[in-house]
Design an enzyme around this catalytic site. Structure first.
Site, PDB file in Angstrom:
ATOM      1  N   PRO A 181       0.945  -0.803  -0.094  1.00 39.60           N
ATOM      2  CA  PRO A 181      -0.409  -0.035   0.089  1.00 39.60           C
ATOM      3  C   PRO A 181       0.610   1.065  -0.169  1.00 39.60           C
ATOM      4  O   PRO A 181       2.103   1.585   0.067  1.00 39.60           O
ATOM      5  CB  PRO A 181      -0.681  -0.564   1.362  1.00 39.60           C
ATOM      6  CG  PRO A 181      -0.878  -1.521   1.525  1.00 39.60           C
ATOM      7  CD  PRO A 181      -0.006  -2.438   1.206  1.00 39.60           C
ATOM      8  N   GLU A 182       0.316   2.271  -1.331  1.00 38.97           N
ATOM      9  CA  GLU A 182       1.400   3.365  -1.030  1.00 38.97           C
ATOM     10  C   GLU A 182       0.322   4.894  -0.133  1.00 38.97           C
ATOM     11  O   GLU A 182       0.086   4.211   1.437  1.00 38.97           O
ATOM     12  CB  GLU A 182       0.789   4.012  -2.151  1.00 38.97           C
ATOM     13  CG  GLU A 182       1.781   2.968  -3.832  1.00 38.97           C
ATOM     14  CD  GLU A 182       1.529   3.297  -4.382  1.00 38.97           C
ATOM     15  OE1 GLU A 182       1.530   4.591  -4.442  1.00 38.97           O
ATOM     16  OE2 GLU A 182       1.725   2.576  -5.718  1.00 38.97           O
TER      17      GLU A 182
ATOM     18  N   LYS B 243       4.829   4.925   4.059  1.00 36.00           N
ATOM     19  CA  LYS B 243       4.320   4.029   3.738  1.00 36.00           C
ATOM     20  C   LYS B 243       4.643   2.754   5.611  1.00 36.00           C
ATOM     21  O   LYS B 243       3.464   1.432   5.029  1.00 36.00           O
ATOM     22  CB  LYS B 243       5.117   3.389   2.522  1.00 36.00           C
ATOM     23  CG  LYS B 243       5.062   3.348   1.602  1.00 36.00           C
ATOM     24  CD  LYS B 243       5.259   2.611   0.901  1.00 36.00           C
ATOM     25  CE  LYS B 243       5.938   3.367  -0.955  1.00 36.00           C
ATOM     26  NZ  LYS B 243       7.046   2.694  -1.848  1.00 36.00           N
TER      27      LYS B 243
ATOM     28  N   ARG C  71      10.578  -2.693 -10.780  1.00 33.11           N
ATOM     29  CA  ARG C  71       9.166  -3.089 -10.345  1.00 33.11           C
ATOM     30  C   ARG C  71       9.016  -2.353 -11.940  1.00 33.11           C
ATOM     31  O   ARG C  71       8.994  -1.441 -12.987  1.00 33.11           O
ATOM     32  CB  ARG C  71       8.850  -1.297  -9.814  1.00 33.11           C
ATOM     33  CG  ARG C  71       9.597  -1.177  -8.608  1.00 33.11           C
ATOM     34  CD  ARG C  71       9.069  -2.255  -7.393  1.00 33.11           C
ATOM     35  NE  ARG C  71       7.921  -2.679  -7.540  1.00 33.11           N
ATOM     36  CZ  ARG C  71       7.449  -1.341  -6.517  1.00 33.11           C
ATOM     37  NH1 ARG C  71       7.759  -0.464  -6.000  1.00 33.11           N
ATOM     38  NH2 ARG C  71       5.618  -1.466  -6.133  1.00 33.11           N
TER      39      ARG C  71
END
Length: 329
Positions: free
Chosen positions: A2-3, A50, A306
């Protein structure tokens, strides 16, 4: 994982429980035993990027602490939806190493803390929570299976930690890593959702002679920024992910920072209003202009790789001859 906007939402869900006593515990955590929280008081909740930090004490006395995030144009006045959907099976992304992570700096050595044991009586009990790919916090309810697993079983996600409080409610933590930690030292100037976010520091970081998609994920300068925000900001600024920051004009770098902050705040606002996240490039096959979207894995040679989505037509790759202006969005 989650950001920033998601973890801010989690903080908002946890905050009403500050000042309450833990009366019952449960969960599957093995490194940090749920029973260790029995009879402790939740005294504070802080968020940075985060990460979520929760302070537990053995008694009811509370010290005045400024723990709440900076309000973002009044959005904290809106009531949060008490449920954050947990998607799919438990899974976690590899965590970045200490170099370049930009995580909050402990105020004293972490060697005195143990994952499964509560710190000594004279130490503040700070719980550091790092959420996995599908990490979430539920309030007064449990996550349910949305589909069958690979074996065809409809098994509900297993909570990592369940805390029942004296006020009658309970919190459920899913897909996260937890450990006792020293008190965090929060630096809001690198938090993309803080009113104290330092644009000058961010712009200086983006001027480095390395791909901007690497720099954006550096939590030392863009704490809370993750892969979704990275992809969306780059597309909206019309910047190719592998463009060297040193080859971008100052106006292009400024536009990129603007889109980082704007998209992050809009995403958080949508969460508080119960709206779906609106993306233009992330996990898309076509961009809003109808062009074919490319997808590839990028990352530093010694760092995390990523998935990145970009439009070759809207985000043309630059040469390395010097600063260049990009097409306006």
């Amino acid at each position: 994982m989650p950001e920033g906007p998601s973890v801010r939402k989690f903080h908002h869900l946890v905050s009403p429980f500050v000042g309450q006593k833990v009366v019952k515990t449960g969960g599957s955590s093995k490194k940090l035993h749920p029973a260790a929280f029995q009879s402790l008081w939740l005294q504070d909740a802080q968020v940075h990027g985060k990460k979520l930090f929760l302070r537990f004490d053995p008694d009811e006395e509370m010290e005045p602490l400024n723990s709440s995030p900076q309000p973002i144009q009044g959005m904290w006045q809106k009531e949060a939806v008490d449920r954050e959907l947990a998607l799919g099976p438990s899974a976690q992304e590899p965590s970045a190493g200490p170099s370049g992570s930009g995580e909050p700096v402990p105020s004293r050595s972490a060697e005195t803390y143990n994952l499964g044991k509560i710190p000594s009586a004279d130490a503040q009990r700070w719980l550091e929570v790092r959420f996995g790919l599908f990490g979430s916090i539920w309030v007064n309810d449990f996550s349910r299976a949305k589909k069958a697993n690979k074996k065809g079983d409809w098994r509900d996600p297993v909570p990592r930690l369940v805390l029942h409080f004296s006020g009658g409610g309970f919190l459920v933590f899913y897909n996260c890593q937890m450990s006792w930690s020293p008190p965090p030292v929060i630096e809001p100037t690198c938090d993309i959702l803080s009113e104290k976010f330092h644009r000058g520091q961010a712009l200086e970081a983006l001027s480095q002679a390395q791909p901007v998609c690497y720099t954006l994920l550096d939590q030392r300068y863009f704490s809370g920024l993750g892969n979704i925000i990275k992809n969306e900001a780059l597309y909206r600024a019309r910047i190719h992910p592998l463009s060297l920051g040193s080859c971008l004009s100052s106006s292009s770098r400024e536009a990129l920072v603007d889109h980082v902050v704007e998209f992050s705040k809009d995403w958080l606002r949508d969460k508080f209003q119960g709206k779906e996240r609106h993306t233009q490039i992330y996990q898309k096959e076509q961009c809003p202009s109808g062009h074919q979207v490319m997808k590839e894995t990028f990352g530093p040679p010694d760092g995390l790789q990523r998935l990145t989505w970009w439009c070759p037509q809207c985000q043309p790759q630059l040469s390395s001859k010097g600063p260049q202006n990009l097409p306006s969005s």
